[in-house]
Scaffold this active site. Sequence first.
Site, PDB file in Angstrom:
ATOM      1  N   ASN A 147      -1.579   2.213   5.548  1.00  0.00           N
ATOM      2  CA  ASN A 147      -0.741   1.100   5.072  1.00  0.00           C
ATOM      3  C   ASN A 147      -0.396   0.261   6.300  1.00  0.00           C
ATOM      4  O   ASN A 147       0.193   0.771   7.248  1.00  0.00           O
ATOM      5  CB  ASN A 147       0.526   1.693   4.427  1.00  0.00           C
ATOM      6  CG  ASN A 147       1.638   0.678   4.207  1.00  0.00           C
ATOM      7  OD1 ASN A 147       2.802   1.029   4.217  1.00  0.00           O
ATOM      8  ND2 ASN A 147       1.293  -0.569   4.010  1.00  0.00           N
ATOM      9  N   GLY A 148      -0.794  -1.014   6.266  1.00  0.00           N
ATOM     10  CA  GLY A 148      -0.500  -1.879   7.419  1.00  0.00           C
ATOM     11  C   GLY A 148      -1.716  -2.721   7.752  1.00  0.00           C
ATOM     12  O   GLY A 148      -2.658  -2.824   6.959  1.00  0.00           O
TER      13      GLY A 148
ATOM     14  N   TRP B  82      -2.792  -2.632  -1.715  1.00  0.00           N
ATOM     15  CA  TRP B  82      -2.546  -4.062  -1.840  1.00  0.00           C
ATOM     16  C   TRP B  82      -3.456  -4.697  -0.785  1.00  0.00           C
ATOM     17  O   TRP B  82      -3.249  -4.514   0.418  1.00  0.00           O
ATOM     18  CB  TRP B  82      -1.077  -4.383  -1.576  1.00  0.00           C
ATOM     19  CG  TRP B  82      -0.741  -5.820  -1.848  1.00  0.00           C
ATOM     20  CD1 TRP B  82      -0.429  -6.365  -3.052  1.00  0.00           C
ATOM     21  CD2 TRP B  82      -0.693  -6.898  -0.899  1.00  0.00           C
ATOM     22  NE1 TRP B  82      -0.196  -7.717  -2.921  1.00  0.00           N
ATOM     23  CE2 TRP B  82      -0.345  -8.072  -1.606  1.00  0.00           C
ATOM     24  CE3 TRP B  82      -0.908  -6.993   0.474  1.00  0.00           C
ATOM     25  CZ2 TRP B  82      -0.209  -9.306  -0.989  1.00  0.00           C
ATOM     26  CZ3 TRP B  82      -0.775  -8.228   1.095  1.00  0.00           C
ATOM     27  CH2 TRP B  82      -0.419  -9.373   0.358  1.00  0.00           C
TER      28      TRP B  82
ATOM     29  N   LYS C  16      11.802 -15.669 -10.875  1.00  0.00           N
ATOM     30  CA  LYS C  16      11.517 -14.588 -11.839  1.00  0.00           C
ATOM     31  C   LYS C  16      10.441 -15.022 -12.815  1.00  0.00           C
ATOM     32  O   LYS C  16       9.526 -14.275 -13.103  1.00  0.00           O
ATOM     33  CB  LYS C  16      12.772 -14.197 -12.632  1.00  0.00           C
ATOM     34  CG  LYS C  16      13.824 -13.381 -11.923  1.00  0.00           C
ATOM     35  CD  LYS C  16      13.445 -11.960 -11.582  1.00  0.00           C
ATOM     36  CE  LYS C  16      12.744 -11.847 -10.267  1.00  0.00           C
ATOM     37  NZ  LYS C  16      13.408 -11.836  -9.042  1.00  0.00           N
TER      38      LYS C  16
ATOM     39  N   HIS D 175      15.421 -37.124  -7.036  1.00  0.00           N
ATOM     40  CA  HIS D 175      14.571 -37.442  -5.880  1.00  0.00           C
ATOM     41  C   HIS D 175      13.156 -36.862  -6.035  1.00  0.00           C
ATOM     42  O   HIS D 175      12.474 -36.651  -5.039  1.00  0.00           O
ATOM     43  CB  HIS D 175      15.227 -36.917  -4.603  1.00  0.00           C
ATOM     44  CG  HIS D 175      16.570 -37.511  -4.349  1.00  0.00           C
ATOM     45  ND1 HIS D 175      16.753 -38.852  -4.103  1.00  0.00           N
ATOM     46  CD2 HIS D 175      17.807 -36.957  -4.353  1.00  0.00           C
ATOM     47  CE1 HIS D 175      18.046 -39.098  -3.942  1.00  0.00           C
ATOM     48  NE2 HIS D 175      18.710 -37.960  -4.097  1.00  0.00           N
TER      49      HIS D 175
ATOM     50  N   LYS E  92       5.952  -4.733  -3.921  1.00  0.00           N
ATOM     51  CA  LYS E  92       7.270  -4.558  -3.279  1.00  0.00           C
ATOM     52  C   LYS E  92       7.062  -3.957  -1.910  1.00  0.00           C
ATOM     53  O   LYS E  92       6.019  -3.398  -1.627  1.00  0.00           O
ATOM     54  CB  LYS E  92       8.072  -3.546  -4.096  1.00  0.00           C
ATOM     55  CG  LYS E  92       8.884  -4.140  -5.196  1.00  0.00           C
ATOM     56  CD  LYS E  92       9.612  -3.047  -5.922  1.00  0.00           C
ATOM     57  CE  LYS E  92      11.094  -3.283  -5.921  1.00  0.00           C
ATOM     58  NZ  LYS E  92      11.465  -4.547  -6.556  1.00  0.00           N
TER      59      LYS E  92
ATOM     60  N   CYS F  19       0.854  -1.177   0.000  1.00  0.00           N
ATOM     61  CA  CYS F  19       0.000   0.000   0.000  1.00  0.00           C
ATOM     62  C   CYS F  19       0.892   1.229   0.000  1.00  0.00           C
ATOM     63  O   CYS F  19       1.864   1.308   0.745  1.00  0.00           O
ATOM     64  CB  CYS F  19      -0.956   0.094   1.189  1.00  0.00           C
ATOM     65  SG  CYS F  19      -2.173  -1.199   1.236  1.00  0.00           S
TER      66      CYS F  19
ATOM     67  N   GLU G  40      16.504 -18.414  -8.256  1.00  0.00           N
ATOM     68  CA  GLU G  40      16.130 -17.050  -8.625  1.00  0.00           C
ATOM     69  C   GLU G  40      15.551 -17.006 -10.047  1.00  0.00           C
ATOM     70  O   GLU G  40      14.579 -16.286 -10.306  1.00  0.00           O
ATOM     71  CB  GLU G  40      17.363 -16.136  -8.488  1.00  0.00           C
ATOM     72  CG  GLU G  40      17.166 -14.688  -8.890  1.00  0.00           C
ATOM     73  CD  GLU G  40      16.074 -13.934  -8.137  1.00  0.00           C
ATOM     74  OE1 GLU G  40      15.553 -14.452  -7.130  1.00  0.00           O
ATOM     75  OE2 GLU G  40      15.721 -12.833  -8.575  1.00  0.00           O
TER      76      GLU G  40
ATOM     77  N   GLU H 255       6.968 -15.309 -11.058  1.00  0.00           N
ATOM     78  CA  GLU H 255       6.450 -14.005 -10.613  1.00  0.00           C
ATOM     79  C   GLU H 255       5.797 -13.220 -11.741  1.00  0.00           C
ATOM     80  O   GLU H 255       4.741 -12.630 -11.554  1.00  0.00           O
ATOM     81  CB  GLU H 255       7.607 -13.125 -10.105  1.00  0.00           C
ATOM     82  CG  GLU H 255       8.032 -13.356  -8.682  1.00  0.00           C
ATOM     83  CD  GLU H 255       9.175 -12.442  -8.294  1.00  0.00           C
ATOM     84  OE1 GLU H 255       9.069 -11.799  -7.239  1.00  0.00           O
ATOM     85  OE2 GLU H 255      10.188 -12.353  -9.021  1.00  0.00           O
TER      86      GLU H 255
ATOM     87  N   ARG I  88       3.886  -0.637  -4.745  1.00  0.00           N
ATOM     88  CA  ARG I  88       3.520  -1.130  -3.414  1.00  0.00           C
ATOM     89  C   ARG I  88       2.138  -1.787  -3.392  1.00  0.00           C
ATOM     90  O   ARG I  88       1.699  -2.279  -2.341  1.00  0.00           O
ATOM     91  CB  ARG I  88       3.532   0.021  -2.398  1.00  0.00           C
ATOM     92  CG  ARG I  88       4.857   0.749  -2.318  1.00  0.00           C
ATOM     93  CD  ARG I  88       4.761   1.923  -1.385  1.00  0.00           C
ATOM     94  NE  ARG I  88       4.612   1.476  -0.022  1.00  0.00           N
ATOM     95  CZ  ARG I  88       5.603   1.249   0.816  1.00  0.00           C
ATOM     96  NH1 ARG I  88       6.838   1.431   0.421  1.00  0.00           N
ATOM     97  NH2 ARG I  88       5.377   0.842   2.039  1.00  0.00           N
TER      98      ARG I  88
HETATM   99  C1  G6P Z   1       8.608  -9.019  -2.380  1.00  0.00           C
HETATM  100  C2  G6P Z   1       9.170  -8.600  -3.716  1.00  0.00           C
HETATM  101  C3  G6P Z   1      10.431  -9.389  -4.013  1.00  0.00           C
HETATM  102  C4  G6P Z   1      11.428  -9.233  -2.890  1.00  0.00           C
HETATM  103  C5  G6P Z   1      10.831  -9.597  -1.533  1.00  0.00           C
HETATM  104  C6  G6P Z   1      11.749  -9.191  -0.383  1.00  0.00           C
HETATM  105  O1  G6P Z   1       8.140 -10.314  -2.446  1.00  0.00           O
HETATM  106  O2  G6P Z   1       8.214  -8.788  -4.737  1.00  0.00           O
HETATM  107  O3  G6P Z   1      10.996  -8.920  -5.221  1.00  0.00           O
HETATM  108  O4  G6P Z   1      12.535 -10.045  -3.134  1.00  0.00           O
HETATM  109  O5  G6P Z   1       9.596  -8.893  -1.350  1.00  0.00           O
HETATM  110  O6  G6P Z   1      11.839  -7.803  -0.374  1.00  0.00           O
HETATM  111  P1  G6P Z   1      13.042  -6.988   0.238  1.00  0.00           P
HETATM  112  O7  G6P Z   1      12.663  -5.555  -0.010  1.00  0.00           O
HETATM  113  O8  G6P Z   1      13.089  -7.319   1.695  1.00  0.00           O
HETATM  114  O9  G6P Z   1      14.271  -7.378  -0.472  1.00  0.00           O
END
Ligand code: G6P
Length: 612
Positions: A99-100, A73, A489, A508, A607, A2, A485, A492, A27
Amino acid sequence: MCGIVGYIGDKNVYPILISGLQRLEYRGYDSAGIAIFNGDLNVYKCKGRVSDLENHVADKDTGGHVGIGHTRWATHGEPNDRNAHPHTSMNGNFVLVHNGIIENYAELKTTLQKKGFTFQSDTDTEVLVNLIEYFYQSGEEMDAETAVRLALSKVVGAYGIVVFCKNEKNRLIAARKGSPLVIGLGRGEYFIASDASPIVEYTDSVIYLNDLDVAIINKDSLTLKTVENAPVPFKVTKVDMSIGDLEKGDFDHFMLKEIFEQPKTIEDTFRGRIKPDHSDIVLGGLLDIFPKIMQARRIILIGCGTSWHAALVGEYMIEEYARVPVEVEYASEFRYRNPILDKNDVVIAISQSGETADTLAALRMAKEKGATILGICNVVGSSIARETDAGVYTHAGVEIGVASTKAFTAQVTVLTLFALKLAKEKGQIAPELYGSLIHELAEVPDKLKSILVMHPHIKEVAAKYKDAINALYLGRGYLFPVALEGALKLKEISYMHAEGYAAGEMKHGPIALVDDNLPVVVVAAKDSYYEKIVSNIQEVKARRGNIIAVVTEGDDTLKAMVNDVFEIPKSHPFVTPLLAVVPLQLFSYYIAVMRGCDVDQPRNLAKSVTVE
Ligand code: G6P
């Protein structure tokens, strides 16, 4: 999660709110809304993006010089118009963005309902704005600020809020606990936002609120106090962020821009930290605390999402070169599982935003148990950066694409520097190797440029696999976290199911998935595991899987064996993760674009995850 904005001053507030919300859209983007005061209080909100809000208000009165805005969000209540912020109290005296999460909202709601309050939405936020209203009505002498503080003293949970009271027309009240808030100081005007990005266009002077701070903001004055009404001195900080950082430039998406920025961001992260002759590393932020780090019995790296993957790379590097035991923990698990920690432990939080709620809480818990706490953060002035004993900033610049790219490589760069420095101070690394690994790191930006120019080839390969349902990513050693990773990606941003696996574990379980429909991405650069991973490739091939391999330039053996390759320049395995991850970022990007996905704002994600 948010994003909130607020403005009070002489400017026309509407464009400030809209552009601020656009900057904060990373956000959350479930709904957006604004409240503007111009004699009347006009509240406009709707489900969807900030652009939907713009259409919604196109024919409405948006004049005024005081206002608040929100991009959501969703936590409590589905994303719809009704649950969109701002929320107004039942009697219409207060309007609020939040926000929260108010954890005790159900209990508070029942109490308020018994007192005759009614609710229009399913949100915890509407409970908070009515609680403020309740206190406001409880005494003749009550003012908005006191009502806000009394309400906040009853709240369990996290909040960043901005509140407007209809009867105190020239004032905004902001407060934080757990969710970030920044106040920008202009001349005869103040800006409020979840981060500095909506503010830097107007001023570089900001104040970061601390937990339990309440700011009473008039056009010409600012007062800070605690929820308990104790005065708080404030510290004005200069923000170093340019507008260019916040724009896409010639790129179609922020994610693509950020992928292409990596040669520069990696260099920015090590520049000034490695001596020009590559003889040593200086981590200024850790100088005072280094003796404690040297004595650490154990280093624990914590993070979430992509940052957790960077931590895994860090574990391998620190253990191999500095010979200190390292554990990597998901912050969300670590904080609740009562780990054994004491003053001999160093806990390093890795976080792009520096605001991730689980990481912050895990860090606080570690501090309480006596551990030394350090941060590797990207956002300057963020909560984690401010609460740690010391730290190292990544210099990746503002990352706006929700899927993290340049922050990951910057985090790995810092961990590389840290592992090497610790190895040297502990006498675990020969001076020649130390110098040559620093040199290897210094060469990464140029090598990355040669990978990025291959983007048309990566796009062609992506076109072949864009319709797959599942994908498997395999790697070993330093390249195992890169496989994780790469898979993250892809899922996501393209919503294709993808799993990352340690290649040796394939037999396994995941091998059962392999058939001629399954793309298997193998990160198979030349390192000490090379022969082993070639065997894994054979195992996939024998079952007719389609193999896309990240290989070292000139590896004709693998080229002949697999369906498609992404070549990366020859490098020491220690720095290979920084190179190998980049074709995978591009591969995901192109697949997502071809699948028509919203790359920068993938569904359900955001984010700066300020909720646990
Ligand atoms: C969210 C984002 C990710 C990020 C994660 C941790 O899930 O979409 O891209 O890696 O948060 O965020 P931070 O800001 O703690 O790296």
